[in-house]
Design a protein around this motif. Structure first.
Motif, short mmCIF file in Angstrom:
data_model
loop_
_atom_site.label_atom_id
_atom_site.label_comp_id
_atom_site.label_asym_id
_atom_site.label_seq_id
_atom_site.Cartn_x
_atom_site.Cartn_y
_atom_site.Cartn_z
N ARG A 1 0.84 -1.20 0.00
CA ARG A 1 0.00 0.00 0.00
C ARG A 1 0.87 1.25 0.00
NH1 ARG A 1 -4.95 1.60 4.20
NH2 ARG A 1 -5.64 3.41 2.99
N PHE A 2 1.94 1.24 0.79
CA PHE A 2 2.83 2.39 0.82
C PHE A 2 3.37 2.69 -0.57
CE2 PHE A 2 7.28 3.74 0.82
CZ PHE A 2 7.18 4.98 1.44
N MET A 3 3.85 1.66 -1.27
CA MET A 3 4.44 1.91 -2.59
C MET A 3 3.38 2.31 -3.61
SD MET A 3 7.64 -0.65 -3.01
CE MET A 3 9.02 -0.54 -1.84
N LEU B 1 10.76 -1.37 -6.12
CA LEU B 1 10.25 -2.74 -6.13
C LEU B 1 11.34 -3.76 -5.81
CD1 LEU B 1 7.77 -2.76 -9.15
CD2 LEU B 1 7.39 -2.07 -6.78
N ALA B 2 12.59 -3.32 -5.81
CA ALA B 2 13.68 -4.19 -5.34
C ALA B 2 13.43 -4.70 -3.93
CB ALA B 2 15.01 -3.44 -5.39
N ALA B 3 12.59 -4.01 -3.18
CA ALA B 3 12.23 -4.46 -1.83
C ALA B 3 11.69 -5.88 -1.83
CB ALA B 3 11.21 -3.51 -1.22
N ALA B 4 11.10 -6.32 -2.93
CA ALA B 4 10.57 -7.68 -2.99
C ALA B 4 11.65 -8.71 -2.70
CB ALA B 4 9.95 -7.94 -4.37
N TRP B 5 12.90 -8.43 -3.08
CA TRP B 5 14.02 -9.33 -2.83
C TRP B 5 14.82 -8.90 -1.60
CZ3 TRP B 5 12.12 -7.93 -7.48
CH2 TRP B 5 11.80 -8.96 -8.39
N LEU B 6 14.90 -7.61 -1.35
CA LEU B 6 15.64 -7.12 -0.18
C LEU B 6 14.97 -7.51 1.13
CD1 LEU B 6 16.27 -3.54 -1.58
CD2 LEU B 6 18.10 -5.11 -0.95
N VAL B 7 13.65 -7.50 1.14
CA VAL B 7 12.90 -7.67 2.39
C VAL B 7 12.36 -9.08 2.55
CG1 VAL B 7 10.92 -6.84 3.72
CG2 VAL B 7 12.24 -5.23 2.33
N PHE B 8 11.84 -9.70 1.49
CA PHE B 8 11.01 -10.88 1.62
C PHE B 8 11.69 -12.15 1.11
CE2 PHE B 8 7.80 -7.39 0.99
CZ PHE B 8 7.36 -7.37 2.30
N ASP B 9 11.11 -13.28 1.52
CA ASP B 9 11.46 -14.56 0.92
C ASP B 9 10.52 -14.82 -0.25
OD1 ASP B 9 9.03 -15.37 2.05
OD2 ASP B 9 9.98 -16.51 3.66
N ALA B 10 10.66 -15.98 -0.89
CA ALA B 10 9.94 -16.23 -2.14
C ALA B 10 8.43 -16.18 -1.95
CB ALA B 10 10.36 -17.57 -2.72
N GLU B 11 7.93 -16.80 -0.89
CA GLU B 11 6.48 -16.84 -0.69
C GLU B 11 5.91 -15.45 -0.46
OE1 GLU B 11 3.16 -18.89 2.32
OE2 GLU B 11 5.29 -19.41 2.49
N ASP B 12 6.55 -14.69 0.43
CA ASP B 12 6.04 -13.34 0.70
C ASP B 12 6.28 -12.41 -0.48
OD1 ASP B 12 5.07 -13.98 3.23
OD2 ASP B 12 6.99 -13.57 4.20
N ARG B 13 7.31 -12.67 -1.28
CA ARG B 13 7.54 -11.86 -2.46
C ARG B 13 6.39 -12.03 -3.46
NH1 ARG B 13 12.31 -12.88 -2.82
NH2 ARG B 13 12.36 -14.71 -4.17
N ASP C 1 11.33 -7.41 -13.72
CA ASP C 1 12.67 -7.90 -14.06
C ASP C 1 13.72 -6.84 -13.72
OD1 ASP C 1 11.94 -10.41 -14.93
OD2 ASP C 1 11.89 -9.87 -17.06
N ARG C 2 13.44 -5.59 -14.05
CA ARG C 2 14.38 -4.53 -13.67
C ARG C 2 14.50 -4.43 -12.16
NH1 ARG C 2 11.29 -1.84 -17.28
NH2 ARG C 2 10.52 -0.42 -15.66
N ALA C 3 13.41 -4.64 -11.45
CA ALA C 3 13.46 -4.60 -9.99
C ALA C 3 14.41 -5.67 -9.44
CB ALA C 3 12.05 -4.81 -9.42
N ARG C 4 14.40 -6.83 -10.06
CA ARG C 4 15.35 -7.87 -9.66
C ARG C 4 16.78 -7.41 -9.89
NH1 ARG C 4 15.55 -13.83 -12.46
NH2 ARG C 4 16.96 -14.87 -10.98
N GLY C 5 16.99 -6.71 -11.01
CA GLY C 5 18.31 -6.14 -11.25
C GLY C 5 18.69 -5.10 -10.22
#
Length: 295
Positions: free
Chosen positions: A125-127, A224-236, A257-261
């Motif tokens: 929601r924040f993002m 959106l890089a936070a998806a990998w910085l913060v979470f594991d696969a399930e929560d991502r 894909d860019r977010a993963r980069g």
């Protein structure tokens, strides 16, 4: 790489003197919270926090926060460190500084990644609230919100340092991700530094998002890089689904894909500071593990 040396020594006496000179009604006990890369933080009494640049290059970032956080806070449902008072340069301290509310909570980086699932909905929601078109005079940041390819030299240097595990696999992945089409939309507002140490948690929920020093506008993949910085696969997966629900078609497959980069870029960056910032090195190891888990 060690943390940069401060351009000016900040101690309790200097902070107390600034407060007494400019905001004497707020004078109270001071407690050092920490010296970051750019800023020094003191808790002021029970309810306030003093944020002061320790390096000249950070002074403009404080001005960005003072200018824009009051504007952005009105559209955000998560608390952010809006200045309640601003400080001005003096003969003995040359830069602007801020007093904000003290935000209760512990950094999400203190929690194991598998215990961060309670942040999914709040951070999405924040993002979604933050990522709207920014005005033309939004702050520019040369290392956030920009084309992913602009970070290639820095990533290559880190991977060649010998300090980053799985360097060859990461370089192969990076070389693929930088070929993904870039952001074609208008520049969106970005936090710019969405790692878990900038997320405060209370009772398992997101209590505040702090440190807007990298505030800028551009490609939302940076945040959106936070998806990998913060979470594991399930929560991502849950985080991505929540954002897609809230934002419709804002974030397409190329953006993710860019977010993963961007996560690879940020994860390798913080790993270089393990001796100075062991908590952030843990974030880096987690991030590298996560970006390599996906196909």
């Amino acid at each position: 790489m060690d943390r940069p040396v401060a351009d000016i020594a900040i101690d309790e006496d200097l902070v107390a003197r600034l407060i007494e000179a400019q905001h004497p009604d707020l004078a109270g006990p001071l407690t050092l919270v920490g010296n970051g890369w750019d800023n020094t933080l003191y808790r002021l009494g029970d309810d306030l926090c003093v944020r002061l640049p320790r390096r000249r290059v950070a002074a403009e970032l404080i001005l960005n926060e003072q200018r824009w956080l009051p504007v952005l806070a009105g559209r955000l449902h998560i608390p952010v460190p809006v200045p309640v008072r601003v400080g001005v340069p003096t003969d003995w301290y040359p830069w602007p500084w801020s007093i904000t509310r003290w935000r209760a909570g512990r950094p999400a980086s203190d929690l194991p990644p598998h215990e961060r699932g309670g942040l999914v909905a709040d951070l999405a929601r924040f993002m979604a609230d933050l990522h709207v078109p920014a005005p033309g005079d939004a702050p520019h940041n040369p290392v956030r919100g920009v084309p992913l390819s602009s970070r290639t030299r820095a990533v290559y240097e880190r991977l060649a340092s010998g300090a980053i595990p799985h360097a060859e696999r990461l370089r192969t992945l990076w070389d693929r991700l930088v070929t993904v089409p870039g952001w074609a939309g208008p520049p969106l507002w970005l936090h710019g530094d969405p790692h878990p140490a900038n997320l405060l948690v209370e009772h398992g929920r997101l209590a505040a998002v702090i440190d807007f020093g990298d505030l800028t506008a551009g490609d939302p993949a940076t945040d959106l890089a936070a998806a990998w910085l913060v979470f594991d696969a399930e929560d991502r997966r849950a985080f991505r689904a929540r954002l897609d629900e809230r934002s419709g078609s804002t974030y397409d497959a190329d953006t993710w894909d860019r977010a993963r980069g961007w996560a690879l870029n940020m994860g390798t960056a913080v790993l270089l500071h393990e001796a100075e910032h062991p908590r952030m090195a843990g974030v880096g190891r987690h991030t590298i593990d996560q970006v390599l888990r996906e196909t």
